[in-house]
Write a protein that holds these residues in place. Structure first.
Motif, PDB file in Angstrom:
ATOM      1  N   PHE A  50       1.114  -0.757   0.324  1.00  0.00           N
ATOM      2  CA  PHE A  50      -0.281   0.216   0.385  1.00  0.00           C
ATOM      3  C   PHE A  50       0.911   1.177  -0.212  1.00  0.00           C
ATOM      4  O   PHE A  50       0.567   2.202  -0.836  1.00  0.00           O
ATOM      5  N   THR A  51       1.903   0.867   0.811  1.00  0.00           N
ATOM      6  CA  THR A  51       2.549   2.490   0.656  1.00  0.00           C
ATOM      7  C   THR A  51       3.303   2.851  -0.571  1.00  0.00           C
ATOM      8  O   THR A  51       3.078   4.056  -0.694  1.00  0.00           O
ATOM      9  N   LEU A  52       3.743   2.068  -1.287  1.00  0.00           N
ATOM     10  CA  LEU A  52       3.968   2.244  -3.136  1.00  0.00           C
ATOM     11  C   LEU A  52       3.358   2.925  -3.577  1.00  0.00           C
ATOM     12  O   LEU A  52       3.144   3.627  -5.025  1.00  0.00           O
ATOM     13  N   LEU A  53       1.778   1.977  -3.131  1.00  0.00           N
ATOM     14  CA  LEU A  53       0.422   3.022  -3.837  1.00  0.00           C
ATOM     15  C   LEU A  53       0.111   5.039  -3.621  1.00  0.00           C
ATOM     16  O   LEU A  53       0.853   5.262  -4.571  1.00  0.00           O
ATOM     17  N   TYR A  54       0.424   4.772  -2.415  1.00  0.00           N
ATOM     18  CA  TYR A  54       0.654   6.755  -2.347  1.00  0.00           C
ATOM     19  C   TYR A  54       1.826   7.122  -2.241  1.00  0.00           C
ATOM     20  O   TYR A  54       2.012   8.018  -3.090  1.00  0.00           O
ATOM     21  N   ALA A  55       3.033   6.214  -2.340  1.00  0.00           N
ATOM     22  CA  ALA A  55       3.592   7.418  -2.750  1.00  0.00           C
ATOM     23  C   ALA A  55       4.004   6.730  -4.078  1.00  0.00           C
ATOM     24  O   ALA A  55       4.650   8.432  -4.542  1.00  0.00           O
ATOM     25  N   SER A  56       3.416   6.497  -5.003  1.00  0.00           N
ATOM     26  CA  SER A  56       2.883   6.208  -6.364  1.00  0.00           C
ATOM     27  C   SER A  56       2.384   7.323  -7.175  1.00  0.00           C
ATOM     28  O   SER A  56       2.645   8.482  -8.230  1.00  0.00           O
ATOM     29  N   LYS A  57       1.686   7.690  -6.122  1.00  0.00           N
ATOM     30  CA  LYS A  57       0.914   8.524  -6.678  1.00  0.00           C
ATOM     31  C   LYS A  57       1.739  10.236  -6.314  1.00  0.00           C
ATOM     32  O   LYS A  57       0.790  11.592  -7.143  1.00  0.00           O
ATOM     33  N   ILE A  58       2.335  10.187  -5.616  1.00  0.00           N
ATOM     34  CA  ILE A  58       2.647  11.863  -5.416  1.00  0.00           C
ATOM     35  C   ILE A  58       3.602  11.955  -6.160  1.00  0.00           C
ATOM     36  O   ILE A  58       3.737  12.780  -6.607  1.00  0.00           O
ATOM     37  N   LEU A  59       4.386  10.951  -6.781  1.00  0.00           N
ATOM     38  CA  LEU A  59       5.469  10.874  -7.871  1.00  0.00           C
ATOM     39  C   LEU A  59       4.968  11.339  -8.741  1.00  0.00           C
ATOM     40  O   LEU A  59       5.505  12.384  -9.914  1.00  0.00           O
ATOM     41  N   ILE A  60       3.418  10.569  -9.277  1.00  0.00           N
ATOM     42  CA  ILE A  60       2.235  10.779 -10.820  1.00  0.00           C
ATOM     43  C   ILE A  60       1.896  13.103 -10.732  1.00  0.00           C
ATOM     44  O   ILE A  60       1.727  13.571 -11.436  1.00  0.00           O
ATOM     45  N   GLY A 164       7.305   2.567   6.674  1.00  0.00           N
ATOM     46  CA  GLY A 164       5.439   3.613   6.375  1.00  0.00           C
ATOM     47  C   GLY A 164       5.457   4.478   5.955  1.00  0.00           C
ATOM     48  O   GLY A 164       4.431   5.009   5.968  1.00  0.00           O
ATOM     49  N   ASN A 165       6.360   5.165   5.803  1.00  0.00           N
ATOM     50  CA  ASN A 165       6.657   6.590   5.707  1.00  0.00           C
ATOM     51  C   ASN A 165       6.590   6.609   4.222  1.00  0.00           C
ATOM     52  O   ASN A 165       7.743   6.945   3.310  1.00  0.00           O
ATOM     53  N   TYR A 166       5.543   7.123   3.347  1.00  0.00           N
ATOM     54  CA  TYR A 166       5.505   7.032   1.947  1.00  0.00           C
ATOM     55  C   TYR A 166       5.601   8.251   1.318  1.00  0.00           C
ATOM     56  O   TYR A 166       6.202   8.520   0.746  1.00  0.00           O
ATOM     57  N   ARG A 167       5.483   8.963   2.304  1.00  0.00           N
ATOM     58  CA  ARG A 167       6.190  10.119   1.909  1.00  0.00           C
ATOM     59  C   ARG A 167       8.067   9.858   2.026  1.00  0.00           C
ATOM     60  O   ARG A 167       8.774  10.873   0.528  1.00  0.00           O
ATOM     61  N   GLU A 168       8.389  10.053   2.884  1.00  0.00           N
ATOM     62  CA  GLU A 168      10.122   9.156   2.452  1.00  0.00           C
ATOM     63  C   GLU A 168      10.000   8.889   1.409  1.00  0.00           C
ATOM     64  O   GLU A 168      11.673   8.962   0.760  1.00  0.00           O
ATOM     65  N   LEU A 169       9.432   7.266   1.194  1.00  0.00           N
ATOM     66  CA  LEU A 169       9.541   6.625   0.356  1.00  0.00           C
ATOM     67  C   LEU A 169       9.493   7.225  -1.417  1.00  0.00           C
ATOM     68  O   LEU A 169      10.739   7.055  -2.138  1.00  0.00           O
ATOM     69  N   SER A 170       8.863   8.612  -1.035  1.00  0.00           N
ATOM     70  CA  SER A 170       8.850   9.195  -2.317  1.00  0.00           C
ATOM     71  C   SER A 170       9.832   9.830  -2.666  1.00  0.00           C
ATOM     72  O   SER A 170      10.011  10.500  -4.046  1.00  0.00           O
ATOM     73  N   ARG A 171      10.704  10.533  -1.891  1.00  0.00           N
ATOM     74  CA  ARG A 171      11.323  11.891  -2.200  1.00  0.00           C
ATOM     75  C   ARG A 171      12.108  10.502  -2.637  1.00  0.00           C
ATOM     76  O   ARG A 171      13.167  10.731  -3.694  1.00  0.00           O
ATOM     77  N   HIS A 172      12.916   9.742  -1.910  1.00  0.00           N
ATOM     78  CA  HIS A 172      13.767   8.768  -2.209  1.00  0.00           C
ATOM     79  C   HIS A 172      13.408   8.052  -4.158  1.00  0.00           C
ATOM     80  O   HIS A 172      14.397   7.712  -4.538  1.00  0.00           O
ATOM     81  N   LEU A 173      12.251   7.692  -4.359  1.00  0.00           N
ATOM     82  CA  LEU A 173      12.109   7.456  -5.275  1.00  0.00           C
ATOM     83  C   LEU A 173      12.696   8.589  -6.179  1.00  0.00           C
ATOM     84  O   LEU A 173      12.946   8.464  -7.266  1.00  0.00           O
TER      85      LEU A 173
END
Length: 298
Positions: A50-60, A164-173
Motif C-alpha cells: 500500500f505504501t507504494l501506491l501512496y508514494a506513486s501518487k505523489i510521484l505522478i 510506513g513513511n510513504y512520503r520519505e519513500l516518494s522522496r527517495h524514488l
C-alpha cells in the motif's frame, strides 16, 4: 574464528543486468518513457505494498510518468486494487500473478528501481527477502525499510527509509527516477554487492569450507565409559547395551558434572546430550540411596 557467516545467495548467471525486453514492455503496455517501480512478494499487510501506491501518487502529481508493477498474490490483492482505483492509479499499476522462475529475470530488467516496503509486526519480521537480492543482482537500485535484516542486505548500496513513511519513500524514488547518473551508480553498487556477498557459487564453496573446518577440528573422545567414575553396575549396564565409548559431548560433560560443576552449552539432536546429563544424575541418585539405605538398586 568460531563463527562463519555465509549468506543465502542467488544465481548471478541468471539474475544479471540487461536491456528492457521490448516484447514484455508491449505486453504490459509500458512505454519506453515510463519510469518503472517494481515490487515482488506476497500481497499482504505486513509486506505493505500500500505504501507504494501512496508514494506513486505523489510521484505522478510531481509530473513523472510512473508504472508500478506489483508481482505476487495474497490476501490484500483486492484491497490494493480498490485503493489504486480510489487514488486514480488504475492506469499506472500493473498487477501480475505468479511469474515462472524461468521468466523472473526478464521482469526485473523492466524496472528502474525496486522497492521492498515491509513492516515489522508482533509476529513477522523480514529476514532475508530473496527478491531484494535478486533485484540487486539484476542491477537495480533498491529501496527498503529498516525491517529485519534488510539494512544488512543492501548496506550502502541502496536506500533505507522508515517503515510506513510513504512520503520519505516518494522522496527517495523521485531522486532516483529523475537522475539517470544516480540510477547508474546505484545499479553498479547493487550488482557489486550481490557479486561480493550473494553469489551462489562463491557461497557454496564457503559452506564447503566450513564443513571442512568442522571435520578437521572434530573432537575425538579420549575416554571409555569404563574410565568414567559412574559406578560399576551402571558401567556394566551401559556395556550390555553395546556402548563402549562416549560421544564427544558425553566425554567432555560427564566428568565436569560428576565433579559438581555447572555445564552450559548447545548441542544438536543425536549428539548424546541427554545421556551426558542423565548418567551423572542416575549415578548420584543411587549413590545417595546406597548411603541412606545401605542398598543399591542398579
Amino acid at each position: 574464528s568460531k563463527i562463519d557467516v555465509v549468506h543465502n545467495s542467488v544465481d548471478l548467471l541468471f539474475f544479471y543486468p540487461g536491456q528492457k525486453d521490448t516484447e514484455l514492455l508491449n505486453k504490459l503496455k509500458i512505454s519506453k518513457t515510463d519510469k518503472v517501480i517494481m515490487f515482488v512478494g506476497k500481497l499482504t499487510s505486513w509486506k505493505n505494498p500500500f505504501t507504494l501506491l501512496y508514494a506513486s501518487k505523489i510521484l505522478i502529481e510531481k509530473g513523472l510518468s510512473v508504472k508500478l508493477i506489483l508481482a505476487g498474490q495474497g490476501a490484500q490483492k483486492a484491497n490494493l486494487q480498490k485503493t489504486a482505483e480510489l487514488l486514480g492509479l488504475s492506469g499506472h499499476v500493473i498487477f501480475l500473478n505468479f511469474i515462472e522462475n524461468t521468466e523472473l529475470n526478464r521482469y526485473y530488467r523492466l524496472a528502474d528501481v525496486f522497492v521492498m516496503p515491509s513492516l515489522t509486526t508482533l509476529t513477522v519480521n523480514e529476514q532475508f527477502p530473496f527478491a531484494v537480492v535478486e533485484a540487486m543482482a539484476s542491477g537495480l537500485p533498491v529501496v527498503v525499510t529498516h525491517s529485519g535484516g534488510m539494512p544488512e542486505l543492501v548496506g550502502d548500496a541502496g536506500r533505507i527509509y522508515p517503515q510506513g513513511n510513504y512520503r520519505e519513500l516518494s522522496r527517495h524514488l523521485y531522486e532516483i527516477l529523475i537522475d539517470e547518473q544516480l540510477r547508474k551508480v546505484m545499479a553498479i553498487n547493487a550488482r557489486n554487492r550481490a557479486e561480493e556477498m550473494f553469489d551462489n557459487k562463491k557461497n557454496s564453496l564457503k559452506i564447503f569450507s566450513v564443513f571442512q573446518k568442522v571435520e578437521e577440528g572434530k573432537f575425538v573422545p579420549t575416554s571409555a565409559f569404563s574410565d568414567l567414575p559412574i559406578g560399576e553396575q551402571l558401567e556394566i549396564n551401559i556395556t550390555r547395551k553395546g556402548y563402549v565409548t562416549p560421544t564427544p559431548i558425553q566425554d567432555q560433560a560427564i566428568p565436569q558434572i560428576l565433579a559438581g560443576r555447572d555445564v552450559v552449552g548447545l548441542a544438536n539432536t543425536g549428539t548424546g546430550k541427554t545421556a551426558a546429563f542423565l548418567l551423572p544424575l542416575i549415578h548420584k541418585t543411587f549413590k545417595q540411596a546406597y548411603k541412606q539405605d545401605d542398598c543399591c538398586f542398579y
